[in-house]
Design a protein around this motif. Structure first.
Motif, short mmCIF file in Angstrom:
data_model
loop_
_atom_site.label_atom_id
_atom_site.label_comp_id
_atom_site.label_asym_id
_atom_site.label_seq_id
_atom_site.Cartn_x
_atom_site.Cartn_y
_atom_site.Cartn_z
N ASN A 126 0.86 -1.17 0.00
CA ASN A 126 0.00 0.00 0.00
C ASN A 126 0.90 1.23 0.00
O ASN A 126 1.55 1.53 1.00
N ILE A 127 0.97 1.92 -1.13
CA ILE A 127 1.86 3.07 -1.30
C ILE A 127 1.03 4.34 -1.26
O ILE A 127 0.06 4.48 -2.02
N THR A 128 1.40 5.26 -0.38
CA THR A 128 0.71 6.54 -0.26
C THR A 128 1.67 7.65 -0.67
O THR A 128 2.78 7.74 -0.13
N THR A 129 1.26 8.47 -1.63
CA THR A 129 2.11 9.57 -2.08
C THR A 129 1.84 10.81 -1.26
O THR A 129 0.82 10.92 -0.58
N LYS A 130 2.76 11.74 -1.34
CA LYS A 130 2.60 13.01 -0.62
C LYS A 130 1.46 13.79 -1.25
O LYS A 130 1.26 13.77 -2.46
N GLY A 131 0.74 14.50 -0.42
CA GLY A 131 -0.37 15.32 -0.91
C GLY A 131 0.14 16.60 -1.56
O GLY A 131 1.31 16.96 -1.48
N VAL A 132 -0.76 17.29 -2.20
CA VAL A 132 -0.45 18.55 -2.85
C VAL A 132 -0.36 19.63 -1.78
O VAL A 132 -1.13 19.65 -0.83
N SER A 133 0.59 20.53 -1.93
CA SER A 133 0.73 21.62 -0.97
C SER A 133 0.84 22.95 -1.70
O SER A 133 1.06 23.00 -2.91
N GLU A 134 0.70 24.02 -0.96
CA GLU A 134 0.79 25.36 -1.52
C GLU A 134 2.24 25.82 -1.70
O GLU A 134 2.51 26.78 -2.39
N GLU A 135 3.16 25.12 -1.06
CA GLU A 135 4.56 25.51 -1.12
C GLU A 135 5.27 24.79 -2.26
O GLU A 135 5.01 23.63 -2.54
N PHE A 136 6.19 25.50 -2.88
CA PHE A 136 7.01 24.92 -3.94
C PHE A 136 8.16 24.16 -3.29
O PHE A 136 8.86 24.69 -2.43
N GLU A 137 8.32 22.90 -3.68
CA GLU A 137 9.41 22.11 -3.13
C GLU A 137 9.86 21.11 -4.17
O GLU A 137 9.14 20.80 -5.11
N GLY A 138 11.05 20.62 -3.99
CA GLY A 138 11.59 19.63 -4.90
C GLY A 138 12.92 19.10 -4.40
O GLY A 138 13.48 19.61 -3.44
N LYS A 139 13.40 18.06 -5.05
CA LYS A 139 14.67 17.45 -4.71
C LYS A 139 15.38 17.10 -6.01
O LYS A 139 14.75 16.80 -7.01
N PHE A 140 16.68 17.12 -5.95
CA PHE A 140 17.44 16.64 -7.07
C PHE A 140 18.70 15.97 -6.54
O PHE A 140 19.19 16.29 -5.45
N TYR A 141 19.17 15.02 -7.29
CA TYR A 141 20.37 14.28 -6.93
C TYR A 141 21.35 14.39 -8.09
O TYR A 141 20.94 14.41 -9.24
N GLY A 142 22.60 14.44 -7.78
CA GLY A 142 23.60 14.55 -8.83
C GLY A 142 24.78 13.63 -8.55
O GLY A 142 24.94 13.10 -7.46
N GLY A 143 25.55 13.47 -9.54
CA GLY A 143 26.74 12.65 -9.42
C GLY A 143 27.60 12.83 -10.66
O GLY A 143 27.22 13.53 -11.59
N SER A 144 28.73 12.19 -10.65
CA SER A 144 29.59 12.29 -11.82
C SER A 144 29.87 10.89 -12.33
O SER A 144 29.93 9.92 -11.56
N GLY A 145 30.04 10.79 -13.60
CA GLY A 145 30.30 9.50 -14.21
C GLY A 145 31.78 9.18 -14.34
O GLY A 145 32.17 8.07 -14.65
#
Length: 147
Positions: A126-145
């Motif tokens: 049972n997977i529950t996703t995050k709800g919608v919010s009024e705030e702008f948010e995000g994540k990013f991941y980086g790396g080098s090859g």
């Protein structure tokens, strides 16, 4: 003091200590700490959960407590039900979905047919996703090859 874990395994919010279901629950922070990015990654953290990918994802099999189905026909159902925000994921080729913006994952072991339907003889995810919010948010991941 331990944090109370709230689950929705029985279609209502309850404490993990109060539900009569063998369950393993991960919140967003626990998933991020473990580096879980898709359903196959959960198998390393959940007892009695297995994942097999065959034929490029078209014959995926998920098993709980040793019960799984080797679904070779697109018209047949698996023994483990996967639900994202209450919506059933019915085809094995879609089982290994990316887990972006997940609030919680509940792995329910044992038959769950009373609440989740006929396709949960082994258990349910049972997977529950995050709800919608009024705030702008995000994540990013980086790396080098390279070195």
């Amino acid at each position: 003091m331990l944090e109370e874990v709230v689950v929705t395994a029985r279609k209502r919010e309850e404490s993990l200590q109060d539900i009569p279901v063998a369950a393993t629950v991960f919140g967003a922070q626990a998933l991020e700490t473990r580096g879980v990015s898709d359903v196959a990654d959960i198998t390393h953290s959940v007892p009695n959960l297995s994942y097999q990918d065959r034929a490029g994802g078209h014959q995926t099999s998920i098993g709980i407590r040793g019960i799984s189905s080797n679904v070779r026909n697109i018209g047949l159902e698996d023994s483990v039900g996967i639900y994202v925000d209450g919506v059933y994921i019915g085809r094995p080729m879609f089982y290994n979905i990316d887990l972006a913006d997940v609030a919680q994952i509940e792995v329910l072991r044992g038959p769950q047919g009373t609440l989740f339907g006929k396709n949960t003889i082994a258990g349910a995810l049972n997977i529950t996703t995050k709800g919608v919010s009024e705030e702008f948010e995000g994540k990013f991941y980086g790396g080098s090859g390279g070195p």
